[in-house]
Design an enzyme around this catalytic site. Structure first.
Site, PDB file in Angstrom:
ATOM      1  N   ALA A  64      -4.473  54.516  -6.775  1.00 17.30           N
ATOM      2  CA  ALA A  64      -3.622  54.421  -8.121  1.00 17.30           C
ATOM      3  C   ALA A  64      -4.072  55.548  -8.758  1.00 17.30           C
ATOM      4  O   ALA A  64      -5.089  56.349  -8.391  1.00 17.30           O
ATOM      5  CB  ALA A  64      -4.265  53.129  -9.036  1.00 17.30           C
ATOM      6  N   GLY A 115      -5.377  52.218  -3.741  1.00 17.79           N
ATOM      7  CA  GLY A 115      -3.887  51.491  -3.811  1.00 17.79           C
ATOM      8  C   GLY A 115      -3.011  52.073  -2.592  1.00 17.79           C
ATOM      9  O   GLY A 115      -2.235  51.388  -2.051  1.00 17.79           O
ATOM     10  N   GLU A 155      -3.523  49.792   0.204  1.00 17.98           N
ATOM     11  CA  GLU A 155      -3.036  48.608  -0.134  1.00 17.98           C
ATOM     12  C   GLU A 155      -1.750  48.851   0.231  1.00 17.98           C
ATOM     13  O   GLU A 155      -0.828  47.801   0.900  1.00 17.98           O
ATOM     14  CB  GLU A 155      -3.243  48.192  -1.483  1.00 17.98           C
ATOM     15  N   GLU A 168     -12.483  51.519  -4.847  1.00 20.63           N
ATOM     16  CA  GLU A 168     -12.715  51.288  -6.189  1.00 20.63           C
ATOM     17  C   GLU A 168     -13.792  50.536  -6.701  1.00 20.63           C
ATOM     18  O   GLU A 168     -14.074  50.707  -7.916  1.00 20.63           O
ATOM     19  CB  GLU A 168     -11.343  49.785  -6.084  1.00 20.63           C
TER      20      GLU A 168
HETATM   21  N1  T1G Z   1      -6.103  59.585  -9.452  1.00 23.69           N
HETATM   22  C1  T1G Z   1      -5.649  60.702 -10.208  1.00 23.69           C
HETATM   23  N2  T1G Z   1      -6.188  61.694  -9.861  1.00 23.69           N
HETATM   24  C2  T1G Z   1      -6.922  61.940  -8.804  1.00 23.69           C
HETATM   25  C3  T1G Z   1      -7.350  60.808  -7.897  1.00 23.69           C
HETATM   26  C4  T1G Z   1      -6.377  59.604  -8.168  1.00 23.69           C
HETATM   27  N3  T1G Z   1      -6.766  58.494  -7.669  1.00 23.69           N
HETATM   28  N4  T1G Z   1      -7.988  61.191  -6.791  1.00 23.69           N
HETATM   29  C5  T1G Z   1      -8.336  62.649  -7.169  1.00 23.69           C
HETATM   30  N5  T1G Z   1      -7.630  62.962  -8.206  1.00 23.69           N
HETATM   31  C6  T1G Z   1      -7.723  64.379  -8.695  1.00 23.69           C
HETATM   32  C7  T1G Z   1      -8.941  64.709  -8.960  1.00 23.69           C
HETATM   33  O1  T1G Z   1      -9.344  64.393 -10.356  1.00 23.69           O
HETATM   34  C8  T1G Z   1      -8.917  66.200  -8.912  1.00 23.69           C
HETATM   35  O2  T1G Z   1      -8.111  66.637 -10.291  1.00 23.69           O
HETATM   36  C9  T1G Z   1      -7.692  66.579  -7.884  1.00 23.69           C
HETATM   37  O3  T1G Z   1      -7.066  65.065  -7.657  1.00 23.69           O
HETATM   38  C10 T1G Z   1      -8.458  66.664  -6.494  1.00 23.69           C
HETATM   39  O4  T1G Z   1      -9.686  65.763  -6.285  1.00 23.69           O
HETATM   40  C11 T1G Z   1      -4.851  49.517  -7.685  1.00 23.69           C
HETATM   41  C12 T1G Z   1      -6.958  50.394  -8.893  1.00 23.69           C
HETATM   42  C13 T1G Z   1      -8.875  61.792  -2.433  1.00 23.69           C
HETATM   43  C14 T1G Z   1     -10.890  61.851  -1.261  1.00 23.69           C
HETATM   44  O5  T1G Z   1     -10.841  56.257  -5.960  1.00 23.69           O
HETATM   45  O6  T1G Z   1     -11.916  60.042  -3.393  1.00 23.69           O
HETATM   46  O7  T1G Z   1      -6.422  52.372  -6.263  1.00 23.69           O
HETATM   47  O8  T1G Z   1     -10.117  68.362 -11.070  1.00 23.69           O
HETATM   48  O9  T1G Z   1     -11.436  67.389  -6.281  1.00 23.69           O
HETATM   49  O10 T1G Z   1     -12.331  66.590  -2.980  1.00 23.69           O
HETATM   50  O11 T1G Z   1      -6.518  48.959  -6.017  1.00 23.69           O
HETATM   51  O12 T1G Z   1     -10.231  63.010  -4.998  1.00 23.69           O
HETATM   52  O13 T1G Z   1      -8.232  69.087  -9.650  1.00 23.69           O
HETATM   53  O14 T1G Z   1      -7.520  68.428 -11.834  1.00 23.69           O
HETATM   54  O15 T1G Z   1     -11.691  64.951  -5.487  1.00 23.69           O
HETATM   55  O16 T1G Z   1     -10.044  66.865  -1.657  1.00 23.69           O
HETATM   56  C15 T1G Z   1      -8.970  54.408  -5.949  1.00 23.69           C
HETATM   57  C16 T1G Z   1     -10.362  59.114  -5.682  1.00 23.69           C
HETATM   58  C17 T1G Z   1      -8.300  54.695  -7.007  1.00 23.69           C
HETATM   59  C18 T1G Z   1      -9.737  57.874  -4.879  1.00 23.69           C
HETATM   60  C19 T1G Z   1      -9.855  63.933  -2.304  1.00 23.69           C
HETATM   61  N6  T1G Z   1      -8.801  55.856  -5.167  1.00 23.69           N
HETATM   62  N7  T1G Z   1     -10.206  60.403  -5.189  1.00 23.69           N
HETATM   63  O17 T1G Z   1     -11.149  64.647  -2.665  1.00 23.69           O
HETATM   64  O18 T1G Z   1     -10.139  66.578  -4.389  1.00 23.69           O
HETATM   65  S1  T1G Z   1      -8.243  52.954  -8.059  1.00 23.69           S
HETATM   66  C20 T1G Z   1      -9.773  56.584  -5.531  1.00 23.69           C
HETATM   67  C21 T1G Z   1     -10.812  60.743  -4.046  1.00 23.69           C
HETATM   68  C22 T1G Z   1      -6.920  51.927  -7.119  1.00 23.69           C
HETATM   69  C23 T1G Z   1      -5.876  49.736  -6.777  1.00 23.69           C
HETATM   70  C24 T1G Z   1      -6.834  50.645  -7.499  1.00 23.69           C
HETATM   71  C25 T1G Z   1     -10.865  62.138  -3.773  1.00 23.69           C
HETATM   72  C26 T1G Z   1     -10.057  62.478  -2.549  1.00 23.69           C
HETATM   73  P1  T1G Z   1      -8.353  68.232 -10.665  1.00 23.69           P
HETATM   74  P2  T1G Z   1     -11.067  66.063  -5.506  1.00 23.69           P
HETATM   75  P3  T1G Z   1     -11.031  66.151  -2.811  1.00 23.69           P
END
Ligand code: T1G
Length: 685
Positions: free
Chosen positions: A62, A101, A104, A124
């Protein structure tokens, strides 16, 4: 322009998301996915669907930036259910990180194919949440309950190969993902009934046959989950997947998700997700600043720190020349490094070849002259300014032009060290935390003359060696250790006034710290920084060191330890404390837990605010990153600065005022803290 596009390839509809940087499932993506599935259902000529993403990764979850704002329809649970309800088979084509997500969406798809390098996970829990779009109900059905529990409560991903083995992925794709995903779709286009994960019960039945599974899992993980809300909620949601029909299980998931989302822990952990990424940004540098090339690293000192520091570079494939003064110390140091690698290999986390590969990049030496071709030289010698100045003076003559010279000092003045060279612009501090090959935190200490490209190089290198780096200014103890000073000072003072090491440590452990000040002293060594003169006894710590109570390594410190290093309160230590109280004419008094919080944690917050107002940290969230990664501050409280906002700054200021008479004549309340408290503002947001 929607980030979702569709195109026909024969009778397969290819649905592509192009939403950099991680194809987060923001509103436009969700809308586009529903429209694409509607299109597939409406078009007779379409016999199957492939969902694929452009760029680095399949949907990574998400869009976290939407959290806390009014969510726009369609919400993700509706999107994934729409995908599963498609009347044509849907194939998710996975590369990069199918997280949260994103996984999912893949679980609601009828088939999943992936390239071997792909990772699948539900992180999450790291955001204080649980998969809220059917993930807690579909993942156990696709991968099995045990695997779903492990993935959901750790937040750690699994690789595509493992996912294939547990049945989460239907085929591993070698070669062009889209081409092979379309071919797979062609193969399954007429298979009926279309397989729906939500309707699969074979894996659930397995779990029903093992009712003790959940409580055994809880017991095994209790220590790791202590204080966190989200892991238990994830377990409960998966328990509902086993105990209830799918539709009711989804309701339970929704309730638990909403509870977590509205709690402070989720807010803290989501704040921290961005705080960690913000720390990598260095404000005020010229746009065009480029990093220097670091092909070879030199490390001076093969002790615990020098060896640990070296391992970070060796593990990243960067050659290291390590220098000691004596052959025996050099051999001991390189021997410890090999032993550390072999211990990692014994846990299956690296192969014997990788150990040899890493050690093969190491060049031991007894001469500083062998560092003349290094691009970066890090000294990890004795923590004494004269010693460090002497070393940097020699390096100035030996190191090639443009080499970066770094000190691993924990406290000392980096500008003074830089002044012992003719190239202060190439000098900075790289403060690693012990054990340096394990701890993720790195403080990059920016000298007054440190050049912008030196800072950019250090930050880039930190990411390469998998550290989380924070830029600190030159002050005594930089960020982390400077904030440790008031905590340790007050903890010792509280002993004199009536508290015990056990009480103070208990308050900190109940707060969520991995250990309290005295347990930490015993672990690190009570003798760190001791003057080594057993006849000079000016405080309780001197008295302990004088009788060899140097902590765990000596079987005794602030606690007594049995042969399995289990601590117990020490009558001897209590006797020493009583002696100091008697000498100081102090009568022990009852000390409340709240007073301990105010005198050890509120004073830390105060020091952090001073660090901010002096410009020794770029932002409050950087201070939080230091304390979570450097000292184990519970991430579900966000860090000292975020926690202070949660407590309420006026309450912090009031507590400090209450304790002021006991905090010493030189204690002052930070003006920044008092000002923000007065103005009803926050420190960290
Ligand atoms: N949403 C918005 N921005 C995100 C994002 C996300 N999910 N993931 C990364 N970014 C932005 C991050 O802030 C950075 O921004 C840029 O992308 C590069 O990220 C309903 C509720 C995917 C392994 O928790 O683990 O789904 O600083 O530096 O090292 O069930 O990002 O460049 O402006 O980390 O290559 C669940 C979180 C969400 C994944 C990539 N998903 N992200 O790593 O790049 S909750 C996560 C990561 C959800 C549903 C639920 C990592 C990555 P900026 P980065 P990276």
């Amino acid at each position: 322009m929607s980030p979702i596009s569709t195109r026909r390839h024969g009778d397969v509809l290819i649905v592509t998301s192009n939403n950099p940087p991680v194809n987060a499932l923001g509103h436009a993506v969700r809308e586009g996915l529903v429209a694409a599935i509607d299109q597939a259902d409406a078009d007779e000529a379409v016999k199957a669907v492939v969902i694929i993403c452009a760029g680095n990764t399949f949907f990574a979850g998400a869009d976290i930036t939407e959290f806390g704002k009014a969510m726009q329809m369609p919400m993700l649970p509706m999107v994934v259910d729409r995908i599963e309800a498609c009347t044509k088979p849907v194939v998710a084509a996975i590369h990069g990180t199918a997280f949260g997500g994103g996984l999912e969406v893949a679980l609601a798809s009828h088939y999943r194919v992936a390239v071997p390098s792909a990772k699948l996970g539900v992180p999450e829990v790291k955001l204080g949440l649980l998969p809220g779009a059917g993930g807690t109900q579909r993942l156990p059905r696709a991968a099995g309950v045990q695997k779903a529990l492990e993935m959901a409560t750790s937040g750690s991903p699994i690789g595509a190969k493992e996912a294939y083995e547990v049945g989460l992925v239907d085929r591993l794709i070698e070669g062009d993902l889209e081409q092979h995903a379309v071919a797979f779709a062609e193969e399954v286009r007429d298979v009926r009934p279309i397989p729906k994960t939500s309707e699969r019960d074979d894996r659930i039945d397995e779990a029903r046959a093992n009712p003790g599974l959940f409580d055994e899992f809880r017991k095994a993980q209790a220590r790791k989950f202590r204080g966190f809300d989200a892991p238990e909620a994830n377990i409960k949601a998966i328990e509902a997947a086993v105990a209830k029909p799918y539709a009711e299980g989804v309701q339970t998931e929704r309730q638990l998700f909403m509870q977590l989302m509205s709690g402070t822990q989720a807010k803290a952990q989501q704040y921290f997700f961005f705080a960690e990424r913000k720390a990598a940004k260095i404000d005020g540098l010229p746009e065009e600043t480029r990093a220097r090339d670091i092909r070879k690293v030199g490390v001076i000192g093969a002790g615990t720190m020098g060896g640990g520091i070296s391992m970070n570079f060796l593990s990243a494939g960067i050659p290291v020349t390590i220098v000691e003064q004596q052959q025996e110390a050099l051999d001991r140091g390189t021997g410890v490094m090999r032993k550390n690698y072999e211990a990692t290999a014994a846990k299956g986390r690296m192969s014997a070849e990788q150990v040899d590969q890493a050690m093969g990049l190491l060049t031991p030496s007894l001469s500083l002259d062998d560092l003349s071709d290094c691009d970066l030289i890090i000294e990890a010698v004795f923590e004494n300014m004269d010693v460090k100045k002497e070393v940097f003076g020699k390096l100035d003559r030996i190191a090639k032009p443009g080499a970066i010279l770094a000190s691993n000092t924990s406290y000392l003045n980096v500008d003074e060290i830089a002044a012992s060279t003719s190239r202060p612009q190439d000098v900075l501090g790289l403060h690693f935390f012990s054990p340096a090959n394990i701890m993720k935190l790195l403080e990059i200490v920016r000298g007054a003359n440190t050049a912008p490209d030196v800072l950019v190089t250090a930050m880039g290198l930190a990411k390469k060696i998998r550290k989380v780096a924070v830029v600190a200014g030159v002050c005594y103890g930089f960020i982390g250790n400077r904030m440790l000073i008031p905590r340790q000072t007050q903890a010792m003072q509280l002993l004199l006034e009536g508290a015990t090491p056990e009480q103070i440590d208990r308050v900190h452990v109940e707060f969520g710290m991995p250990m309290g000040p005295f347990q930490m002293a015993d672990l690190a060594g009570v003798d760190i920084g001791w003057h080594r003169d057993p006849n000079r006894i000016e405080n309780i710590r001197d008295a302990l060191c004088a009788i060899d109570r140097w902590g765990q390594k000596k079987g005794a410190g602030f606690y007594d330890y049995d042969d399995r290093r289990r601590p117990s309160p020490s009558p001897k230590v209590q006797e020493i404390i009583d002696g100091f109280r008697a000498n100081a004419g102090v009568t022990a008094r009852e000390i409340s837990d709240q007073e301990i919080v105010e005198r050890t944690l509120y004073t830390m917050v105060n020091e952090g605010a001073k660090i901010l107002e002096e410009g020794m940290a770029q932002r409050a969230s950087d201070i939080d990153v230091v304390w979570v990664y450097g000292y184990g501050w519970p991430v579900y409280r966000g860090g000292p600065m975020f926690w202070a906002d949660t407590e309420g700054l006026p309450k912090i200021v009031e507590g400090l005022k209450r304790q002021q008479p006991r905090l010493g004549s030189d204690f002052t309340i930070s003006e920044l803290l008092a000002g923000k408290a007065e103005a009803g503002e926050k420190l960290a947001r």
